[in-house]
Scaffold this active site. Structure first.
Site, mmCIF file in Angstrom:
data_model
loop_
_atom_site.group_PDB
_atom_site.id
_atom_site.type_symbol
_atom_site.label_atom_id
_atom_site.label_comp_id
_atom_site.label_asym_id
_atom_site.label_seq_id
_atom_site.Cartn_x
_atom_site.Cartn_y
_atom_site.Cartn_z
ATOM 1 N N ASP A 5 71.404 5.877 -14.805
ATOM 2 C CA ASP A 5 72.179 5.248 -15.879
ATOM 3 C C ASP A 5 73.046 6.323 -16.536
ATOM 4 O OD1 ASP A 5 70.378 6.712 -17.376
ATOM 5 O OD2 ASP A 5 69.329 4.982 -18.199
ATOM 6 N N ASP B 31 67.004 -3.914 -12.811
ATOM 7 C CA ASP B 31 66.033 -2.886 -13.182
ATOM 8 C C ASP B 31 65.368 -3.359 -14.460
ATOM 9 O OD1 ASP B 31 68.405 -2.085 -15.037
ATOM 10 O OD2 ASP B 31 66.712 -0.915 -15.778
ATOM 11 N N CYS C 222 47.945 -12.331 -3.892
ATOM 12 C CA CYS C 222 48.630 -11.046 -3.732
ATOM 13 C C CYS C 222 47.932 -10.191 -2.674
ATOM 14 C CB CYS C 222 48.644 -10.316 -5.067
ATOM 15 S SG CYS C 222 49.480 -8.714 -5.018
ATOM 16 N N CYS D 170 48.480 -6.763 -2.442
ATOM 17 C CA CYS D 170 48.618 -5.346 -2.803
ATOM 18 C C CYS D 170 47.260 -4.635 -2.745
ATOM 19 C CB CYS D 170 49.254 -5.203 -4.185
ATOM 20 S SG CYS D 170 48.101 -5.353 -5.568
ATOM 21 N N CYS E 38 44.797 -5.744 -5.536
ATOM 22 C CA CYS E 38 44.182 -7.061 -5.352
ATOM 23 C C CYS E 38 43.248 -7.093 -4.147
ATOM 24 C CB CYS E 38 45.269 -8.132 -5.222
ATOM 25 S SG CYS E 38 46.137 -8.410 -6.776
ATOM 26 N N HIS F 285 50.040 -3.096 -8.744
ATOM 27 C CA HIS F 285 50.088 -4.548 -8.597
ATOM 28 C C HIS F 285 51.396 -5.133 -9.144
ATOM 29 C CE1 HIS F 285 49.429 -8.795 -8.709
ATOM 30 N NE2 HIS F 285 49.821 -8.740 -9.965
HETATM 31 ZN ZN LIG Z 1 48.180 -7.451 -6.449
#
Ligand SMILES: [Zn+2]
Length: 397
Positions: A92, A289, A327, A329, A332, A358
């Site tokens: 930025d 973002d 999920c 990830c 999880c 996550h």
């Molecule tokens: Zn997750």
């Protein structure tokens, strides 16, 4: 050096799927940029970022300029080399942090005078300096310095601010083009007295202009048109997500995107919730973002396919389920809500790391699913299902 380019590959209504090419590789859009304030995303390593599929990182010029300093980073070969991240980086302009974080600031035509929030030292950020600092950093995408207006503002104040942003955009672009000329002509012995310490560490850097105009449709139109006239590689929409009602933000986005060239990516700055991302893609946005997934993770709030979940809530104390059953990830797959709640309550560092992993996975996966739906012309049905899923479950307060 790969020049900056963008290609729209699929459309569905106003939504687009595309491919943005930068000096450090390609980004499939729509894309979300995790925020790496100090050259790192708080709580997780670059290895984790790559594992959740981050394609591009946003770093904050204000923070890196104050510490460790853009000139030190230029001596280390630029930001990519310094932080060990080989994929695209957007920086930025530093303006937003000056407006929101600096101890004292006064805005004048030449630029923003401010005092560092770290040590009180005095600085002047001009459109030219913001360009030079980002040249030293060597990001793939640099942002032009704009004036960040508080909400609400009256029409006269918003107009004056928009006009100043346009004057600053002209100055920032001129400096950028001058630095680019200096790089492309190595035999150039022209006077560099105005940029003595600037090193262009990334010859393929692109610069984005920023549309302002608060919540006034006519000002947004005019700002977009006159920013496009100056001519940048792409355009961002700034000054939204600053406290205005959400419908007004959607309206301003829908109003602005048709005023921008369809051949360039459109970046909605500092937004937002998962719902905001889906709704903004529907209005023609390609890049996002936001600190929400990372900041909220550190505060124990998880974004899931069924809404938000506050892991510190007592009702999760003996809940063996993963935070989000849908999920995939690392968090999880390996952690129960009970364990995550315990880590958070104990002030364990891993709580921030696991929650951040996550949340970023959820955001990046949402964008991945948006891109996939665009590929098959099914964005509208994805959009409906996404909102239905979020509202299906009772949410934590
Ligand atoms: Zn997750």
């Amino acid at each position: 050096m790969m020049p900056f380019s963008f290609r729209v590959t699929h459309t569905d209504g106003a939504a687009r799927r595309g491919l943005m090419t930068t000096a450090h590789g390609e980004v499939e859009t729509p894309a979300f940029m995790p925020v790496g304030t100090q050259g790192a995303v708080k709580g997780i390593t670059h290895r984790d970022l790559e594992s959740v599929g981050a394609q591009i990182l946003l770093c904050n010029t204000y923070h890196l300029y104050l510490r460790p300093g853009d000139e030190l980073i230029a001596r280390r070969g630029g930001l990519h080399r310094f932080i060990g991240w080989s994929k695209p980086i957007l920086t930025d302009s530093g303006g937003y942090q000056v407006f929101s974080l600096a101890a004292r600031r006064t805005i004048a035509e030449e630029g923003a005078h401010f005092q560092s929030h770290l040590d009180g030292s005095r600085h002047l950020l001009t459109p030219e300096r913001a360009t030079d600092i980002q040249a030293n950093l060597g990001s793939d995408i640099a942002m032009v310095l704009d004036e960040c207006l508080a909400h609400p503002s009256d029409a006269a104040t918003a107009r004056a601010s928009m006009e100043r942003t346009l004057r600053w955009a002209r100055r920032g672009r001129d400096r950028f083009l001058r630095l680019r000329e200096r790089v492309s002509d190595t035999s150039d012995t022209s006077d560099t007295s105005d940029t003595p310490d600037t090193v262009v560490t990334n010859a393929g850097q692109a610069q984005f202009g920023i549309v302002q105009g608060s919540v006034f449709p006519d000002l947004r139109d005019e700002s977009a048109q006159r920013t496009v006239e100056i001519g940048f590689e792409a355009y961002a929409i700034g000054g939204l997500s600053v406290g205005e009602p959400i419908d007004l933000m959607y309206e301003m986005v829908a109003r602005t995107t048709p005023c921008l060239p369809s051949s360039a990516p459109r970046y909605l700055m500092g937004t937002g919730t998962p719902e905001d991302l889906v709704e903004s893609v529907a209005r023609g946005i390609d890049l996002f973002d936001c600190v929400l997934p990372t900041r909220n993770a550190r505060n124990g709030q998880l974004f899931t396919s069924q809404g938000r979940l506050n892991i510190k809530n007592a009702r999760y104390a003996e809940d063996d389920r993963p935070p989000d059953p849908e999920c995939t990830c690392y968090t999880c797959r390996t952690c129960s809500r009970a364990y995550l709640r315990h880590l958070f309550a104990a002030g364990e560092m891993n709580a921030a790391t696991l929650n951040t992993l996550h949340n970023l996975h959820f955001y990046l996966d949402t964008l991945r699913r948006i891109r996939e739906s665009l590929l098959f012309g099914r964005f509208e049905s994805f959009r409906l299902l996404f909102h239905e899923s979020l509202s299906r479950q009772p949410r934590d307060p």
